[in-house]
Design an enzyme around this catalytic site. Sequence first.
Site, PDB file in Angstrom:
ATOM      1  N   LYS A 274      15.286  30.064 -20.887  1.00 47.71           N
ATOM      2  CA  LYS A 274      13.864  30.176 -20.704  1.00 47.71           C
ATOM      3  C   LYS A 274      13.798  31.685 -20.515  1.00 47.71           C
ATOM      4  O   LYS A 274      14.480  32.447 -20.150  1.00 47.71           O
ATOM      5  CB  LYS A 274      13.509  29.589 -19.155  1.00 47.71           C
ATOM      6  CG  LYS A 274      12.233  29.109 -19.281  1.00 47.71           C
ATOM      7  CD  LYS A 274      11.701  27.837 -20.072  1.00 47.71           C
ATOM      8  CE  LYS A 274      10.171  27.560 -19.997  1.00 47.71           C
ATOM      9  NZ  LYS A 274       9.931  26.166 -20.544  1.00 47.71           N
TER      10      LYS A 274
HETATM   11  P1  NAD Z   1      -0.768  26.035 -21.706  1.00 52.01           P
HETATM   12  O1  NAD Z   1      -0.629  27.262 -21.278  1.00 52.01           O
HETATM   13  O2  NAD Z   1      -1.359  25.726 -23.031  1.00 52.01           O
HETATM   14  O3  NAD Z   1      -1.742  25.033 -20.655  1.00 52.01           O
HETATM   15  C1  NAD Z   1      -1.640  25.180 -19.293  1.00 52.01           C
HETATM   16  C2  NAD Z   1      -2.823  24.316 -18.684  1.00 52.01           C
HETATM   17  O4  NAD Z   1      -2.563  24.389 -17.186  1.00 52.01           O
HETATM   18  C3  NAD Z   1      -4.056  25.389 -18.839  1.00 52.01           C
HETATM   19  O5  NAD Z   1      -5.104  24.527 -18.989  1.00 52.01           O
HETATM   20  C4  NAD Z   1      -4.234  26.135 -17.505  1.00 52.01           C
HETATM   21  O6  NAD Z   1      -5.564  26.129 -17.221  1.00 52.01           O
HETATM   22  C5  NAD Z   1      -3.696  24.837 -16.717  1.00 52.01           C
HETATM   23  N1  NAD Z   1      -3.322  25.208 -15.421  1.00 52.01           N
HETATM   24  C6  NAD Z   1      -2.463  26.509 -14.974  1.00 52.01           C
HETATM   25  N2  NAD Z   1      -2.228  26.483 -13.585  1.00 52.01           N
HETATM   26  C7  NAD Z   1      -2.952  25.474 -13.256  1.00 52.01           C
HETATM   27  C8  NAD Z   1      -2.957  24.878 -11.627  1.00 52.01           C
HETATM   28  N3  NAD Z   1      -2.543  25.559 -10.714  1.00 52.01           N
HETATM   29  N4  NAD Z   1      -3.725  23.847 -11.523  1.00 52.01           N
HETATM   30  C9  NAD Z   1      -4.379  23.237 -12.681  1.00 52.01           C
HETATM   31  N5  NAD Z   1      -4.371  23.612 -13.845  1.00 52.01           N
HETATM   32  C10 NAD Z   1      -3.466  24.873 -14.059  1.00 52.01           C
HETATM   33  O7  NAD Z   1       0.619  25.504 -21.217  1.00 52.01           O
HETATM   34  P2  NAD Z   1       1.500  24.053 -21.824  1.00 52.01           P
HETATM   35  O8  NAD Z   1       2.411  24.710 -22.975  1.00 52.01           O
HETATM   36  O9  NAD Z   1       0.602  23.093 -21.953  1.00 52.01           O
HETATM   37  O10 NAD Z   1       2.551  23.886 -20.661  1.00 52.01           O
HETATM   38  C11 NAD Z   1       2.012  23.122 -19.481  1.00 52.01           C
HETATM   39  C12 NAD Z   1       3.222  22.430 -19.051  1.00 52.01           C
HETATM   40  O11 NAD Z   1       3.990  21.740 -19.772  1.00 52.01           O
HETATM   41  C13 NAD Z   1       4.253  23.536 -18.370  1.00 52.01           C
HETATM   42  O12 NAD Z   1       5.055  22.937 -17.241  1.00 52.01           O
HETATM   43  C14 NAD Z   1       5.301  23.580 -19.419  1.00 52.01           C
HETATM   44  O13 NAD Z   1       6.510  24.095 -19.117  1.00 52.01           O
HETATM   45  C15 NAD Z   1       5.394  22.191 -19.953  1.00 52.01           C
HETATM   46  N6  NAD Z   1       5.692  22.053 -21.206  1.00 52.01           N
HETATM   47  C16 NAD Z   1       5.237  22.559 -22.133  1.00 52.01           C
HETATM   48  C17 NAD Z   1       5.888  22.465 -23.626  1.00 52.01           C
HETATM   49  C18 NAD Z   1       5.337  23.011 -24.978  1.00 52.01           C
HETATM   50  O14 NAD Z   1       5.481  22.666 -25.822  1.00 52.01           O
HETATM   51  N7  NAD Z   1       4.019  23.493 -24.648  1.00 52.01           N
HETATM   52  C19 NAD Z   1       6.910  21.732 -23.981  1.00 52.01           C
HETATM   53  C20 NAD Z   1       7.492  20.914 -22.499  1.00 52.01           C
HETATM   54  C21 NAD Z   1       6.892  21.330 -21.485  1.00 52.01           C
END
Ligand code: NAD
Length: 423
Positions: free
Chosen positions: A113
Amino acid sequence: MTTAQVIDHTQRDPWEIAVTQFDNAADAIHLDPNMRVILRECQRELVVHFPVRMQDGTVRVFTGYRVQHNVSRGPGKGGIRYHPAATLGEVKALAMWMTWKCAVVGIPYGGAKGAVVCDPKQMTLQQLETMTRRYATEIMVLIGPERDIPAPDVNTNSQTMAWIMDTYSMHHGYTAPAVVTGKPISIGGSEGRNEATARGAVFTIIEAAKHLSLDLEGARVVIQGFGNAGWFSAKLMHELGATVIGLSDTQGGIFSKKGLDPNRVEAYKRETGSVVGFAGTDRVSNRELLELDCDILIPAAIENQIDATNAPKIKARLIAEAANGPTSPEADRILRDRGIFNIPDILCNAGGVTVSYFEWVQDLQNLFWRENTINARLKEIMVKSFGDVLETSLKHKVDMRLAAYMLAVGRVAEATLTRGIYP
Ligand code: NAD
């Protein structure tokens, strides 16, 4: 909602949580003590401080990380996030979770990561590009198609991956698409990658619903976070006939008893920057959102959102962890005692890394698959992995998280043991 009301995910060190979860699994499978000390640590932790000339001529020094937890089963794999509160402990936890995630779905990667401590919302596109290219150069001692392959995570996207791929390629003198995944299609990205995390999560929700005899038609869904994982989860659940009644982002949450059309909310967010204020909704805080009366709760934001203080108040029957590390070990115990079924992050959101793996395979072969092939292969892996974890959970009478960890840690331990300790 003011920034101060946003749940502070830095309250508890995610690394401490990751190690506790690992220890629980190690105890449950009676892991050899020598193997335990190996897997309890990260293999490589790189911290970089690098200067970037800002547009006003001043120089700012940014801090970034790239961590590889274990690469016994294959090259390191894991996203890069841009966040003002990113810490080495958080990145180490996320790297460890990636090791288990790749193992639980049986794809040949180790866990890695990365992060840069920054607030991308306060930066111009030009500054983001310059910072990304310099960060990519700094971590080039670790990354590479056979070594460690980054992908998007919180606040990074396909454009970020394109800059990293281009920077790496410039340094090597040839185009190396397989150095990152989650790229735009035009430069070797894969069909279906954008939706993959959510699509994978929804496959696991469908399987869990069968197990729980929960009818998804009309099931009330609440989703925290409206980025890549959250928005596509909302869209896919809506398409399945579920009713999305609550959504949120960093600005706060919205609630509508009669249901929201995620496509319309997405268009509104694109225009205004937040889901908050969407017509016909009541405003709720992120904390209230998690406690809404619903059938399925999908945390899709960041870590440490469900802890001992709010776990007793959660009303959902099923939690699907699209986010990494949203639930603390204490909350896990409370949820289990309350009979709430949790699809753990290392299983639930593994669709992202699975389609990343497909992208990498396609790049290495220069042979690209159609979207329906990608989605069918993703479904096969997610359904099988869910079945394996459920079977372990029923057999050993443990919750789904411990079952997923038991499988994953066992597989990583076997690979590490088979390779032996060098020299
Ligand atoms: P992203 O940046 O596209 O979206 C994150 C979202 O969460 C945004 O809408 C933001 O406003 C919101 N957010 C952030 N902090 C917040 C809080 N304290 N309270 C409420 N909302 C909040 O990110 P993503 O890629 O969608 O990732 C989200 C989660 O999914 C993370 O934990 C990430 O590690 C996990 N994840 C993502 C992927 C991927 O392929 N993108 C894969 C596996 C896991």
